[in-house]
Design a protein around this motif. Structure first.
Motif, mmCIF file in Angstrom:
data_model
loop_
_atom_site.group_PDB
_atom_site.id
_atom_site.type_symbol
_atom_site.label_atom_id
_atom_site.label_comp_id
_atom_site.label_asym_id
_atom_site.label_seq_id
_atom_site.Cartn_x
_atom_site.Cartn_y
_atom_site.Cartn_z
ATOM 1 N N ALA A 47 -13.504 22.650 -6.555
ATOM 2 C CA ALA A 47 -14.836 22.125 -6.223
ATOM 3 C C ALA A 47 -15.896 23.223 -6.306
ATOM 4 O O ALA A 47 -16.988 23.000 -6.848
ATOM 5 C CB ALA A 47 -14.825 21.490 -4.834
ATOM 6 N N ILE A 48 -15.584 24.401 -5.811
ATOM 7 C CA ILE A 48 -16.528 25.523 -5.873
ATOM 8 C C ILE A 48 -16.820 25.888 -7.321
ATOM 9 O O ILE A 48 -17.980 26.092 -7.709
ATOM 10 C CB ILE A 48 -15.986 26.732 -5.076
ATOM 11 N N ILE A 49 -15.781 25.940 -8.140
ATOM 12 C CA ILE A 49 -15.965 26.269 -9.556
ATOM 13 C C ILE A 49 -16.756 25.163 -10.255
ATOM 14 O O ILE A 49 -17.676 25.443 -11.032
ATOM 15 C CB ILE A 49 -14.605 26.508 -10.250
ATOM 16 N N ALA A 50 -16.417 23.901 -9.982
ATOM 17 C CA ALA A 50 -17.113 22.776 -10.628
ATOM 18 C C ALA A 50 -18.591 22.762 -10.269
ATOM 19 O O ALA A 50 -19.447 22.583 -11.136
ATOM 20 C CB ALA A 50 -16.449 21.453 -10.237
ATOM 21 N N ILE A 51 -18.907 22.962 -9.003
ATOM 22 C CA ILE A 51 -20.305 22.968 -8.570
ATOM 23 C C ILE A 51 -21.021 24.203 -9.112
ATOM 24 O O ILE A 51 -22.145 24.114 -9.604
ATOM 25 C CB ILE A 51 -20.398 22.898 -7.027
ATOM 26 N N GLY A 52 -20.353 25.345 -9.064
ATOM 27 C CA GLY A 52 -20.970 26.596 -9.516
ATOM 28 C C GLY A 52 -21.229 26.665 -11.003
ATOM 29 O O GLY A 52 -22.164 27.332 -11.447
ATOM 30 N N THR A 53 -20.409 26.000 -11.784
ATOM 31 C CA THR A 53 -20.565 26.067 -13.243
ATOM 32 C C THR A 53 -21.226 24.817 -13.822
ATOM 33 O O THR A 53 -21.376 24.718 -15.035
ATOM 34 C CB THR A 53 -19.204 26.269 -13.939
ATOM 35 N N HIS A 54 -21.603 23.886 -12.963
ATOM 36 C CA HIS A 54 -22.186 22.626 -13.436
ATOM 37 C C HIS A 54 -23.532 22.880 -14.106
ATOM 38 O O HIS A 54 -24.397 23.548 -13.565
ATOM 39 C CB HIS A 54 -22.371 21.655 -12.271
ATOM 40 N N GLU A 55 -23.656 22.341 -15.302
ATOM 41 C CA GLU A 55 -24.917 22.420 -16.032
ATOM 42 C C GLU A 55 -25.443 21.009 -16.210
ATOM 43 O O GLU A 55 -24.706 20.047 -16.173
ATOM 44 C CB GLU A 55 -24.705 23.079 -17.393
ATOM 45 N N GLY A 56 -26.713 20.892 -16.435
ATOM 46 C CA GLY A 56 -27.290 19.566 -16.620
ATOM 47 C C GLY A 56 -28.161 19.219 -15.439
ATOM 48 O O GLY A 56 -29.005 20.016 -15.017
ATOM 49 N N GLU A 57 -27.936 18.048 -14.875
ATOM 50 C CA GLU A 57 -28.787 17.594 -13.772
ATOM 51 C C GLU A 57 -28.586 18.462 -12.530
ATOM 52 O O GLU A 57 -27.512 19.017 -12.319
ATOM 53 C CB GLU A 57 -28.480 16.136 -13.442
ATOM 54 N N PHE A 107 -15.910 9.684 -22.295
ATOM 55 C CA PHE A 107 -17.054 8.951 -22.838
ATOM 56 C C PHE A 107 -18.367 9.601 -22.424
ATOM 57 O O PHE A 107 -19.325 9.631 -23.187
ATOM 58 C CB PHE A 107 -17.045 7.495 -22.387
ATOM 59 N N ASN A 108 -18.427 10.128 -21.221
ATOM 60 C CA ASN A 108 -19.651 10.766 -20.727
ATOM 61 C C ASN A 108 -19.861 12.145 -21.343
ATOM 62 O O ASN A 108 -20.975 12.509 -21.693
ATOM 63 C CB ASN A 108 -19.621 10.869 -19.199
ATOM 64 N N GLU A 109 -18.792 12.914 -21.469
ATOM 65 C CA GLU A 109 -18.895 14.301 -21.927
ATOM 66 C C GLU A 109 -18.708 14.444 -23.435
ATOM 67 O O GLU A 109 -19.246 15.364 -24.035
ATOM 68 C CB GLU A 109 -17.853 15.173 -21.216
ATOM 69 N N GLY A 110 -17.881 13.579 -24.025
ATOM 70 C CA GLY A 110 -17.571 13.683 -25.444
ATOM 71 C C GLY A 110 -16.739 14.905 -25.785
ATOM 72 O O GLY A 110 -16.757 15.386 -26.901
ATOM 73 N N SER A 111 -15.979 15.400 -24.811
ATOM 74 C CA SER A 111 -15.224 16.631 -25.016
ATOM 75 C C SER A 111 -13.839 16.515 -24.373
ATOM 76 O O SER A 111 -13.735 16.286 -23.162
ATOM 77 C CB SER A 111 -15.976 17.808 -24.398
ATOM 78 N N LEU A 112 -12.810 16.712 -25.183
ATOM 79 C CA LEU A 112 -11.452 16.733 -24.642
ATOM 80 C C LEU A 112 -11.225 17.962 -23.768
ATOM 81 O O LEU A 112 -10.403 17.929 -22.851
ATOM 82 C CB LEU A 112 -10.424 16.674 -25.770
ATOM 83 N N LEU A 113 -11.938 19.048 -24.046
ATOM 84 C CA LEU A 113 -11.817 20.246 -23.217
ATOM 85 C C LEU A 113 -12.267 19.955 -21.782
ATOM 86 O O LEU A 113 -11.592 20.340 -20.823
ATOM 87 C CB LEU A 113 -12.635 21.407 -23.806
ATOM 88 N N TYR A 126 -23.969 12.018 -11.825
ATOM 89 C CA TYR A 126 -24.443 10.656 -11.523
ATOM 90 C C TYR A 126 -25.495 10.164 -12.527
ATOM 91 O O TYR A 126 -25.362 9.071 -13.077
ATOM 92 C CB TYR A 126 -24.992 10.600 -10.090
ATOM 93 N N GLN A 127 -26.526 10.950 -12.750
ATOM 94 C CA GLN A 127 -27.619 10.499 -13.623
ATOM 95 C C GLN A 127 -27.134 10.229 -15.042
ATOM 96 O O GLN A 127 -27.538 9.252 -15.668
ATOM 97 C CB GLN A 127 -28.779 11.496 -13.619
ATOM 98 N N SER A 128 -26.294 11.105 -15.575
ATOM 99 C CA SER A 128 -25.815 10.892 -16.943
ATOM 100 C C SER A 128 -24.880 9.683 -17.022
ATOM 101 O O SER A 128 -24.880 8.960 -18.025
ATOM 102 C CB SER A 128 -25.137 12.144 -17.502
#
Length: 138
Positions: free
Chosen positions: A20-30, A99-105, A130-132
């Motif tokens: 969760a820390i990594i996901a929040i810390g590296t989140h780009e976009g909204e 479908f949201n990301e378009g990336s298998l990675l 959420y927004q995307s």
């Protein structure tokens, strides 16, 4: 109790919180905690659901050992049916992420947390994106 033993006994939670820390810390976009926009209230609901479910899950883990409980329930057909149902939903969530990301990675990075923590990881993904996600349906 030693710190190593505490970490070992809480390995699932260590895994979840590190992710969760990594996901929040590296989140780009909204913006992570912004609830602006026409459907911003939904993002607030997603974060609230995550918080309530996380607190309840932590409470449950203090009361009972997860693995002992699973071993006890495994022989019951309804437990297996509910488990299959849950993991069908888990794989549908991974499809939604693709479908949201378009990336298998990106799907691969979310695979293990969602497989292990199911809705705790799913709710985190929904709250962060959420927004995307809403944009695909509106």
């Amino acid at each position: 109790m030693s710190i190593v033993r505490t970490l070992k006994n809480n390995a699932l939670w260590v895994f979840y919180f590190l992710f969760a820390i990594i996901a929040i810390g590296t989140h780009e976009g909204e913006p992570v905690f912004s609830i602006a926009g026409p459907y911003g209230w939904g993002k607030a609901v997603a974060w609230a659901l995550l918080a309530v479910f996380l607190l309840y899950s932590l409470y449950c883990s203090r009361k009972e050992n997860f693995f002992k409980t699973m071993r006890t329930l495994l022989p019951y057909y309804w437990f297996r049916q509910v488990s299959y149902d849950l993991y069908i939903g888990v794989f549908m969530t991974l499809c939604l992420i693709y479908f949201n990301e378009g990336s298998l990675l990106i799907v691969a990075l979310w695979f293990m947390p969602i497989l292990v923590m199911a809705n705790l990881a799913t709710l985190l993904y929904v709250a962060l994106n959420y927004q995307s996600l809403v944009a695909h349906f509106v």
